[in-house]
Motif scaffolding. Structure first.
Motif, PDB file in Angstrom:
ATOM      1  N   SER A   1      25.548  24.462  53.465  1.00  0.00           N
ATOM      2  CA  SER A   1      24.241  25.296  52.329  1.00  0.00           C
ATOM      3  C   SER A   1      25.410  25.483  50.615  1.00  0.00           C
ATOM      4  O   SER A   1      26.241  25.256  50.361  1.00  0.00           O
ATOM      5  CB  SER A   1      23.666  26.510  52.598  1.00  0.00           C
ATOM      6  OG  SER A   1      24.437  27.197  52.404  1.00  0.00           O
ATOM      7  N   ALA A   2      23.794  24.908  49.288  1.00  0.00           N
ATOM      8  CA  ALA A   2      24.477  24.991  48.073  1.00  0.00           C
ATOM      9  C   ALA A   2      23.480  25.363  47.784  1.00  0.00           C
ATOM     10  O   ALA A   2      22.512  24.632  47.902  1.00  0.00           O
ATOM     11  CB  ALA A   2      25.193  24.085  48.055  1.00  0.00           C
ATOM     12  N   LYS A   3      23.444  26.684  46.835  1.00  0.00           N
ATOM     13  CA  LYS A   3      21.986  27.461  45.853  1.00  0.00           C
ATOM     14  C   LYS A   3      22.488  27.311  45.063  1.00  0.00           C
ATOM     15  O   LYS A   3      23.358  28.011  44.566  1.00  0.00           O
ATOM     16  CB  LYS A   3      21.314  28.034  47.640  1.00  0.00           C
ATOM     17  CG  LYS A   3      21.980  29.678  47.219  1.00  0.00           C
ATOM     18  CD  LYS A   3      21.152  30.093  48.147  1.00  0.00           C
ATOM     19  CE  LYS A   3      22.578  31.482  47.763  1.00  0.00           C
ATOM     20  NZ  LYS A   3      21.419  32.340  48.983  1.00  0.00           N
ATOM     21  N   LEU A   4      21.456  27.774  43.965  1.00  0.00           N
ATOM     22  CA  LEU A   4      21.548  27.928  42.592  1.00  0.00           C
ATOM     23  C   LEU A   4      21.414  29.853  42.307  1.00  0.00           C
ATOM     24  O   LEU A   4      20.275  30.365  43.611  1.00  0.00           O
ATOM     25  CB  LEU A   4      20.716  27.797  41.638  1.00  0.00           C
ATOM     26  CG  LEU A   4      20.673  25.939  41.611  1.00  0.00           C
ATOM     27  CD1 LEU A   4      19.313  25.753  40.831  1.00  0.00           C
ATOM     28  CD2 LEU A   4      21.579  26.061  40.159  1.00  0.00           C
ATOM     29  N   ALA A   5      21.796  30.506  42.066  1.00  0.00           N
ATOM     30  CA  ALA A   5      22.124  31.894  42.341  1.00  0.00           C
ATOM     31  C   ALA A   5      21.029  32.121  41.762  1.00  0.00           C
ATOM     32  O   ALA A   5      20.629  31.628  40.171  1.00  0.00           O
ATOM     33  CB  ALA A   5      23.244  31.678  41.597  1.00  0.00           C
TER      34      ALA A   5
ATOM     35  N   VAL B   1      25.887  29.119  44.162  1.00  0.00           N
ATOM     36  CA  VAL B   1      26.687  29.829  45.772  1.00  0.00           C
ATOM     37  C   VAL B   1      26.946  28.496  46.478  1.00  0.00           C
ATOM     38  O   VAL B   1      25.964  28.124  46.433  1.00  0.00           O
ATOM     39  CB  VAL B   1      26.367  30.625  45.988  1.00  0.00           C
ATOM     40  CG1 VAL B   1      27.698  30.688  47.412  1.00  0.00           C
ATOM     41  CG2 VAL B   1      26.837  31.902  45.273  1.00  0.00           C
ATOM     42  N   VAL B   2      28.282  28.137  47.377  1.00  0.00           N
ATOM     43  CA  VAL B   2      28.522  27.021  47.786  1.00  0.00           C
ATOM     44  C   VAL B   2      29.215  27.601  49.486  1.00  0.00           C
ATOM     45  O   VAL B   2      29.795  28.778  49.018  1.00  0.00           O
ATOM     46  CB  VAL B   2      29.473  26.371  47.469  1.00  0.00           C
ATOM     47  CG1 VAL B   2      29.781  24.998  48.411  1.00  0.00           C
ATOM     48  CG2 VAL B   2      28.636  25.063  46.007  1.00  0.00           C
ATOM     49  N   ALA B   3      28.270  27.705  50.674  1.00  0.00           N
ATOM     50  CA  ALA B   3      28.801  28.070  51.488  1.00  0.00           C
ATOM     51  C   ALA B   3      29.618  27.588  52.452  1.00  0.00           C
ATOM     52  O   ALA B   3      30.009  27.009  52.856  1.00  0.00           O
ATOM     53  CB  ALA B   3      27.354  28.265  52.575  1.00  0.00           C
TER      54      ALA B   3
ATOM     55  N   GLY C   1      24.465  18.562  41.334  1.00  0.00           N
ATOM     56  CA  GLY C   1      25.771  18.381  40.939  1.00  0.00           C
ATOM     57  C   GLY C   1      26.567  19.425  42.766  1.00  0.00           C
ATOM     58  O   GLY C   1      27.206  19.586  43.306  1.00  0.00           O
ATOM     59  N   LEU C   2      25.522  20.651  43.214  1.00  0.00           N
ATOM     60  CA  LEU C   2      26.286  21.451  43.949  1.00  0.00           C
ATOM     61  C   LEU C   2      25.418  20.731  44.508  1.00  0.00           C
ATOM     62  O   LEU C   2      26.097  21.424  46.307  1.00  0.00           O
ATOM     63  CB  LEU C   2      25.169  23.044  42.968  1.00  0.00           C
ATOM     64  CG  LEU C   2      25.544  23.834  43.639  1.00  0.00           C
ATOM     65  CD1 LEU C   2      26.824  24.749  43.204  1.00  0.00           C
ATOM     66  CD2 LEU C   2      25.003  25.696  43.385  1.00  0.00           C
ATOM     67  N   ALA C   3      24.067  20.325  44.467  1.00  0.00           N
ATOM     68  CA  ALA C   3      23.758  20.001  46.081  1.00  0.00           C
ATOM     69  C   ALA C   3      24.737  18.698  46.597  1.00  0.00           C
ATOM     70  O   ALA C   3      24.996  18.462  47.500  1.00  0.00           O
ATOM     71  CB  ALA C   3      22.725  19.513  45.986  1.00  0.00           C
ATOM     72  N   ARG C   4      24.950  17.800  45.557  1.00  0.00           N
ATOM     73  CA  ARG C   4      26.329  16.879  46.220  1.00  0.00           C
ATOM     74  C   ARG C   4      27.581  17.536  46.910  1.00  0.00           C
ATOM     75  O   ARG C   4      28.068  17.077  47.845  1.00  0.00           O
ATOM     76  CB  ARG C   4      26.739  16.214  44.936  1.00  0.00           C
ATOM     77  CG  ARG C   4      27.166  14.723  45.004  1.00  0.00           C
ATOM     78  CD  ARG C   4      27.225  13.728  43.667  1.00  0.00           C
ATOM     79  NE  ARG C   4      27.741  14.738  42.596  1.00  0.00           N
ATOM     80  CZ  ARG C   4      26.817  14.736  41.564  1.00  0.00           C
ATOM     81  NH1 ARG C   4      25.686  14.222  41.155  1.00  0.00           N
ATOM     82  NH2 ARG C   4      26.691  14.946  40.557  1.00  0.00           N
ATOM     83  N   ILE C   5      28.108  19.001  45.796  1.00  0.00           N
ATOM     84  CA  ILE C   5      29.686  19.237  46.990  1.00  0.00           C
ATOM     85  C   ILE C   5      28.808  19.871  47.870  1.00  0.00           C
ATOM     86  O   ILE C   5      29.564  19.373  49.182  1.00  0.00           O
ATOM     87  CB  ILE C   5      30.004  20.399  45.770  1.00  0.00           C
ATOM     88  CG1 ILE C   5      30.296  19.812  44.352  1.00  0.00           C
ATOM     89  CG2 ILE C   5      31.183  21.658  46.652  1.00  0.00           C
ATOM     90  CD1 ILE C   5      30.827  20.611  43.235  1.00  0.00           C
ATOM     91  N   GLY C   6      27.793  20.055  47.912  1.00  0.00           N
ATOM     92  CA  GLY C   6      27.156  21.419  49.669  1.00  0.00           C
ATOM     93  C   GLY C   6      27.143  19.938  50.490  1.00  0.00           C
ATOM     94  O   GLY C   6      27.633  19.756  51.806  1.00  0.00           O
TER      95      GLY C   6
ATOM     96  N   GLU D   1      28.942  35.043  49.873  1.00  0.00           N
ATOM     97  CA  GLU D   1      28.037  34.132  50.996  1.00  0.00           C
ATOM     98  C   GLU D   1      29.591  32.671  50.704  1.00  0.00           C
ATOM     99  O   GLU D   1      29.247  31.529  51.352  1.00  0.00           O
ATOM    100  CB  GLU D   1      26.971  33.272  50.499  1.00  0.00           C
ATOM    101  CG  GLU D   1      26.100  34.636  50.889  1.00  0.00           C
ATOM    102  CD  GLU D   1      24.862  34.577  50.325  1.00  0.00           C
ATOM    103  OE1 GLU D   1      24.173  33.792  49.788  1.00  0.00           O
ATOM    104  OE2 GLU D   1      24.406  35.816  49.586  1.00  0.00           O
ATOM    105  N   GLY D   2      30.487  32.185  49.546  1.00  0.00           N
ATOM    106  CA  GLY D   2      31.309  31.763  50.090  1.00  0.00           C
ATOM    107  C   GLY D   2      31.802  31.554  48.551  1.00  0.00           C
ATOM    108  O   GLY D   2      32.991  31.939  48.721  1.00  0.00           O
ATOM    109  N   THR D   3      31.609  29.904  47.616  1.00  0.00           N
ATOM    110  CA  THR D   3      31.809  30.454  46.799  1.00  0.00           C
ATOM    111  C   THR D   3      31.322  30.175  45.513  1.00  0.00           C
ATOM    112  O   THR D   3      30.124  29.904  45.619  1.00  0.00           O
ATOM    113  CB  THR D   3      33.243  29.031  46.356  1.00  0.00           C
ATOM    114  OG1 THR D   3      34.236  29.293  47.504  1.00  0.00           O
ATOM    115  CG2 THR D   3      33.446  28.687  45.591  1.00  0.00           C
TER     116      THR D   3
END
Length: 112
Positions: free
Chosen positions: A108-112, A12-14, A97-102, A57-59
């Protein structure tokens, strides 16, 4: 096309869906894009698909890896050493990749 799911990871990316979608398009190599879904096909067996959907929480971003071999199907597990460690490596790369986008979006970006 025959597709066999090899592994799946999500996070999830906020940030709003459209912002995450645009960042994902910039972040990934050449791809086929659809409606909030894109795919990258490489080699004779690999197909990676990413999708984005709204989340409280976002996307929510989902990445699925498929075996799409049309020939030598028996060779896919051998070529990938029976996928030992493949889900873990996929999860780690996805998390990066998720952290890069965040970071690009300042959220914030986190694994589900």
């Amino acid at each position: 096309m025959r597709k066999k799911l090899v592994t799946e990871v999500a996070g999830v990316v906020a940030a709003p869906v459209e912002q995450v979608w645009q960042a994902l398009l910039r972040d990934l190599p050449s791809h086929e894009a659809g409606d909030h879904t894109l795919a990258y096909q490489g080699g004779w067996w690999y197909r990676g698909e990413w999708s984005v959907t709204a989340h409280p929480e976002g996307t929510r971003v989902v990445h699925r890896v498929y075996d799409v071999a049309e020939w030598m199907r028996w060779g896919v597990p051998l070529a990938n050493r029976f996928f030992i460690g493949f889900p873990k490596r996929t999860r780690e790369a996805f998390a990066e990749g998720l952290a890069r986008i965040g970071n690009q979006l300042g959220c914030s970006a986190k694994l589900a």
